[in-house]
Design a protein around this motif. Structure first.
Motif, PDB file in Angstrom:
ATOM      1  N   ASN A 197       0.695  -1.187   0.030  1.00 22.98           N
ATOM      2  CA  ASN A 197       0.136   0.143   0.071  1.00 22.98           C
ATOM      3  C   ASN A 197       0.799   1.396   0.200  1.00 22.98           C
ATOM      4  OD1 ASN A 197      -2.691  -1.164  -0.187  1.00 22.98           O
ATOM      5  ND2 ASN A 197      -2.095  -1.973   1.959  1.00 22.98           N
ATOM      6  N   TRP A 198       1.948   1.221   0.710  1.00 22.97           N
ATOM      7  CA  TRP A 198       2.883   2.462   0.521  1.00 22.97           C
ATOM      8  C   TRP A 198       3.515   2.689  -0.928  1.00 22.97           C
ATOM      9  CZ3 TRP A 198       2.775   6.042   3.975  1.00 22.97           C
ATOM     10  CH2 TRP A 198       2.123   5.726   5.493  1.00 22.97           C
ATOM     11  N   LEU A 229      -4.614   1.966   4.772  1.00 21.51           N
ATOM     12  CA  LEU A 229      -3.880   3.048   5.538  1.00 21.51           C
ATOM     13  C   LEU A 229      -4.884   3.930   6.206  1.00 21.51           C
ATOM     14  CD1 LEU A 229      -1.058   3.564   2.920  1.00 21.51           C
ATOM     15  CD2 LEU A 229      -1.055   1.996   4.924  1.00 21.51           C
ATOM     16  N   ALA A 232      -2.523   8.699   4.625  1.00 21.67           N
ATOM     17  CA  ALA A 232      -2.427   8.570   3.263  1.00 21.67           C
ATOM     18  C   ALA A 232      -2.653   9.639   2.364  1.00 21.67           C
ATOM     19  CB  ALA A 232      -3.460   7.642   2.863  1.00 21.67           C
ATOM     20  N   LYS A 268       5.169   8.316   7.734  1.00 19.18           N
ATOM     21  CA  LYS A 268       5.170   6.939   7.328  1.00 19.18           C
ATOM     22  C   LYS A 268       5.899   6.232   8.589  1.00 19.18           C
ATOM     23  CE  LYS A 268       6.671   3.021   5.376  1.00 19.18           C
ATOM     24  NZ  LYS A 268       6.703   2.033   6.256  1.00 19.18           N
ATOM     25  N   SER A 312       3.142   5.515  11.303  1.00 20.12           N
ATOM     26  CA  SER A 312       1.674   5.107  11.130  1.00 20.12           C
ATOM     27  C   SER A 312       2.037   3.459  10.854  1.00 20.12           C
ATOM     28  CB  SER A 312       1.473   5.431   9.725  1.00 20.12           C
ATOM     29  OG  SER A 312       1.154   6.913   9.605  1.00 20.12           O
TER      30      SER A 312
END
Length: 109
Positions: A3-4, A57, A62, A105, A108
């Motif tokens: 997802n990142w 996320l 996000a 980042k 999270s």
């Protein structure tokens, strides 16, 4: 982790749609239409990826990372492609924005 990576790609497509708008502003006729089409394609891909990653996320993180990538990338494109000034303060604040994105980042899940 995927997802990142998708969020990074979404941010790069945000830079793409901002760049297309800048190039469309410089042109006319069918060339401008080409850049507007690029804008729509980049916008669609960027938004679709953002929607996808926000299913996993946190939305706030996000969105902040997505807009941050877009902002940093757009400023860099402005400097390197559109010959906008690279003043000390612009570089300073872009650097702090990058550090903030990286910080988000790391804090999270």
């Amino acid at each position: 982790m995927i997802n990142w990576i998708l969020l990074l790609i979404a941010g790069l497509f945000e830079v793409g749609f901002a760049t297309c708008l800048g190039k469309a502003k410089e042109t006319t006729g069918s060339t401008a239409l080409f850049w507007y089409a690029g804008f729509l394609i980049c916008l669609t891909i960027s938004m679709a990826l953002l929607v996808k990653v926000t299913k996993e996320l946190p939305i706030g993180t996000a969105y902040a990372v997505w807009t941050g990538i877009g902002a940093v990338g757009s400023v860099l494109v402005g400097i390197f492609v559109f010959q906008e000034p690279a003043t000390f303060w612009r570089v300073f604040f872009i650097t702090t924005l990058i550090l903030s994105i990286v910080g988000l980042k790391f804090v999270s899940n």
